[in-house]
Design an enzyme around this catalytic site. Structure first.
Site, PDB file in Angstrom:
ATOM      1  N   HIS A  55       0.750  -1.381   0.039  1.00  0.00           N
ATOM      2  CA  HIS A  55      -0.022  -0.173   0.127  1.00  0.00           C
ATOM      3  C   HIS A  55       0.860   1.434  -0.113  1.00  0.00           C
ATOM      4  O   HIS A  55       0.487   2.209   0.611  1.00  0.00           O
ATOM      5  CB  HIS A  55      -1.067   0.064   1.198  1.00  0.00           C
ATOM      6  CG  HIS A  55      -1.885  -1.084   1.172  1.00  0.00           C
ATOM      7  ND1 HIS A  55      -3.055  -0.994   0.374  1.00  0.00           N
ATOM      8  CD2 HIS A  55      -1.976  -2.293   1.813  1.00  0.00           C
ATOM      9  CE1 HIS A  55      -3.661  -2.307   0.280  1.00  0.00           C
ATOM     10  NE2 HIS A  55      -3.082  -3.072   1.373  1.00  0.00           N
ATOM     11  N   ASN A 127     -10.274  -2.800   2.499  1.00  0.00           N
ATOM     12  CA  ASN A 127      -9.881  -2.765   0.888  1.00  0.00           C
ATOM     13  C   ASN A 127     -11.217  -2.549   0.146  1.00  0.00           C
ATOM     14  O   ASN A 127     -12.342  -2.478   0.656  1.00  0.00           O
ATOM     15  CB  ASN A 127      -9.608  -4.234   0.403  1.00  0.00           C
ATOM     16  CG  ASN A 127      -8.151  -4.578   0.897  1.00  0.00           C
ATOM     17  OD1 ASN A 127      -7.449  -3.532   0.972  1.00  0.00           O
ATOM     18  ND2 ASN A 127      -7.713  -5.669   1.323  1.00  0.00           N
ATOM     19  N   TYR A 337       0.560  -4.191  11.667  1.00  0.00           N
ATOM     20  CA  TYR A 337       0.163  -2.985  11.188  1.00  0.00           C
ATOM     21  C   TYR A 337       0.999  -1.763  12.155  1.00  0.00           C
ATOM     22  O   TYR A 337       1.825  -0.997  11.621  1.00  0.00           O
ATOM     23  CB  TYR A 337      -1.206  -2.556  10.886  1.00  0.00           C
ATOM     24  CG  TYR A 337      -1.688  -3.139   9.466  1.00  0.00           C
ATOM     25  CD1 TYR A 337      -1.415  -4.223   9.213  1.00  0.00           C
ATOM     26  CD2 TYR A 337      -2.158  -2.282   8.509  1.00  0.00           C
ATOM     27  CE1 TYR A 337      -1.708  -4.833   7.820  1.00  0.00           C
ATOM     28  CE2 TYR A 337      -2.478  -2.576   7.246  1.00  0.00           C
ATOM     29  CZ  TYR A 337      -2.142  -3.941   6.881  1.00  0.00           C
ATOM     30  OH  TYR A 337      -2.580  -4.386   5.708  1.00  0.00           O
TER      31      TYR A 337
END
Ligand code: NDP
Length: 497
Positions: A55, A127, A337
């Site tokens: 990303h 997403n 993350y």
């Protein structure tokens, strides 16, 4: 001239000359003591931070989440109560391309949201697709390797992608979406977003429900064909930024209808599929989407780097009334993350203004990179450990969520056992009309150029198990596009151990 601010060094001293290097005479010989020159060059060297491994290319804007529906029986989250309005940030992205990649490439789009709630930041890192390629986090780094560059050629490898996918039939659902019309949206405004993972709600009574989040575009779905995308990339590589940033500057504020699907704990025991499997959707006929409000984007960032590149989204950020589920991929992302941001941005990345909660923050974490908040976050210099008797910040038991009912012996369970990887892709394939199918077949054939026959046949065998027309359509497109002839190897559908 007099009302112009004085240019200063980073230490605040006036800069006497920003045009001429200090030298030993007019012909040159730079003085090491020209510290301002060294400062400028050193800063230039440090203007980039590591780009996201996935990303990396993104586009974002700020906006508002407005709740109109009443789901208070499911969740106590204040930001989800009727009438609540919460400021938010959205960042859209492609998955595989690097920061300089073209926007109009066929790829899954990230749909990351940060809601600045009164109870802390709630991040939903989704997403534009409701499912993902893999269901077990052990496969995540391997899958991403196939999307990135080959270590020797430094080129992306269609062989690696289809080798992995054909050995991982749980990817069929996402591959089908990726290769369908929705795999190349015209811009971020004309696509849906999905939380994808199963999360949970919990209410004041301590009851837990499983939930999936959906963000349905109110601009309508719009897509490019491969040919349209390729033609556009020849003219601009930044089409998404132009469309999103330009639209908001012109006062065109995109909106999404926000929906949830809710399942209670007893229902989760009875579904024919694992409701925590990231490669599956919950059929709408079984769990109808409930409208809960609207999300609107209405403000551009003032500084792209500060507010979009440094935006740190992590599913670890939840607020009371919203929590996780047994979804293995979610559990792994809760760690990975936040860890990515610690690496990219520094230990105290949540102190960067775009990541700062808009409610009071009191914690006992101490030193480390980016500690710019003046010591410790407790409001009391003596309260730097806990428990303490100096009235330092203390836990709030009302934020304790009900226990997660997980049973079973600990072990490594084959995630492919008892899983139907073909039924849901079939339900999707059956939604496609003839034109959509034809584009699906040719998009797949285009993506398979140069892939060895053994791998192609292995993948075709999977398509056949979804629907015979799927396999026949892709095979015909391969023949038409690449002159492909069936490999002599009679491939059986196989799955990696
Ligand atoms: P439904 O017919 O009730 O749901 C269809 C869903 O598929 C709608 O959300 C629709 O999204 C979406 N859809 C319609 N056309 C396309 C398309 N060409 N490409 C991608 N998505 C499309 O059936 P089910 O709920 O039983 O789902 C059937 C299949 O639809 C699933 O296997 C899955 O692949 C796909 N799907 C399901 C979703 C879900 O949460 N149940 C969500 C998205 C896709 P929209 O309303 O935006 O048009």
């Amino acid at each position: 001239m007099s009302d112009r601010p004085t240019m200063t060094t980073t230490a605040g001293a006036p800069v006497p000359d920003n045009q001429n290097t200090m030298t030993a005479g007019p012909r040159g010989g730079v003085m090491l003591q020209d510290y301002q020159l060294i400062e400028k060059l050193a800063h230039q060297n440090r203007e980039r931070i590591p780009e996201r491994v996935v990303h990396a290319k993104g586009w974002g804007a700020f906006g508002t989440l407005k709740i109109t529906g009443d789901i208070s029986k499911f969740t106590k989250a204040k930001c989800l109560q009727p009438g609540a309005e919460t400021p938010m940030l959205a960042r859209f992205s492609t998955v595989a391309g690097e920061m300089g990649a073209a926007d109009h490439e066929r790829d899954v789009r990230g749909f990351a949201l940060k809601f600045y709630t009164q109870e802390g930041n709630w991040d939903l890192v989704g997403n534009n697709t409701p499912v993902f390629f893999v269901r077990d986090p052990y496969k995540f780094p391997d899958f991403i390797h196939t999307q990135k560059r080959h270590p020797k050629t430094n080129l992306r490898s269609a062989t690696a992608m289809w080798d992995f996918w054909s050995l991982s039939p749980e990817s069929l659902h996402q591959v089908t979406i990726l290769m369908s019309d929705r795999g190349l949206p015209v811009d971020p405004m004309h696509m849906n977003g999905y939380g994808s993972h199963t999360y949970s709600f919990w209410n004041d009574a301590g009851e837990r429900y499983w939930v999936k989040f959906h963000f349905k575009t109110e601009q309508g779905h719009k897509h490019f064909t491969n040919e349209e995308g390729e033609a556009l990339i020849g003219k601009t590589r930044e089409g998404y930024q132009e469309a999103l940033f330009g639209g908001i500057e012109r006062g065109e504020f995109p909106r999404w209808k926000v929906q949830v699907q809710v399942m209670n704990e007893a229902e989760a025991e009875t579904t024919s599929y694992n409701p925590f499997d990231l490669t599956k959707v919950w059929p709408h006929s079984e769990f109808p989407p409930i409208d809960i409000g609207t999300m609107e984007l209405n403000r551009n960032a003032e500084n792209y780097f500060a507010e979009i590149e440094q935006a740190a989204f992590s599913p670890s950020n939840i607020v009371p009334g919203i929590s996780y589920s047994p979804d293995k991929m979610l559990q792994a992302r809760v760690f990975s993350y936040a860890d990515a941001h610690r690496y990219r941005l520094g230990t105290h990345y949540e102190n960067i203004p775009v990541n700062q909660p808009k409610c009071p923050v009191h914690h006992y974490h101490r030193d480390g990179q980016m500690n710019t908040y003046g010591g410790i976050r407790t409001g009391n210099p003596d309260a730097y450990y806990e428990p303490n008797s100096v009235n330092g910040p203390f836990e709030d038991a009302s934020a304790k969520e009900p226990p997660l009912a997980i049973e079973g012996d600990m072990g490594r369970f084959n995630h492919r056992d008892g899983n139907d990887d073909y039924g849901q892709p079939r339900a999707l394939f059956n939604l496609f009309d003839a034109g959509q199918r034809a584009r699906l077949f040719s998009n797949i054939a285009a993506a398979m150029g140069g892939v060895p026959g053994e791998i192609v046949e292995r993948q075709l065998a999977h398509f056949k198990l979804v629907h015979p027309d799927y396999e026949a359509g892709v095979r015909a497109a391969l023949e038409h596009m690449h002159g492909y002839k069936a490999d002599t190897i009679s491939a059986q559908p196989t799955a990696a151990e």
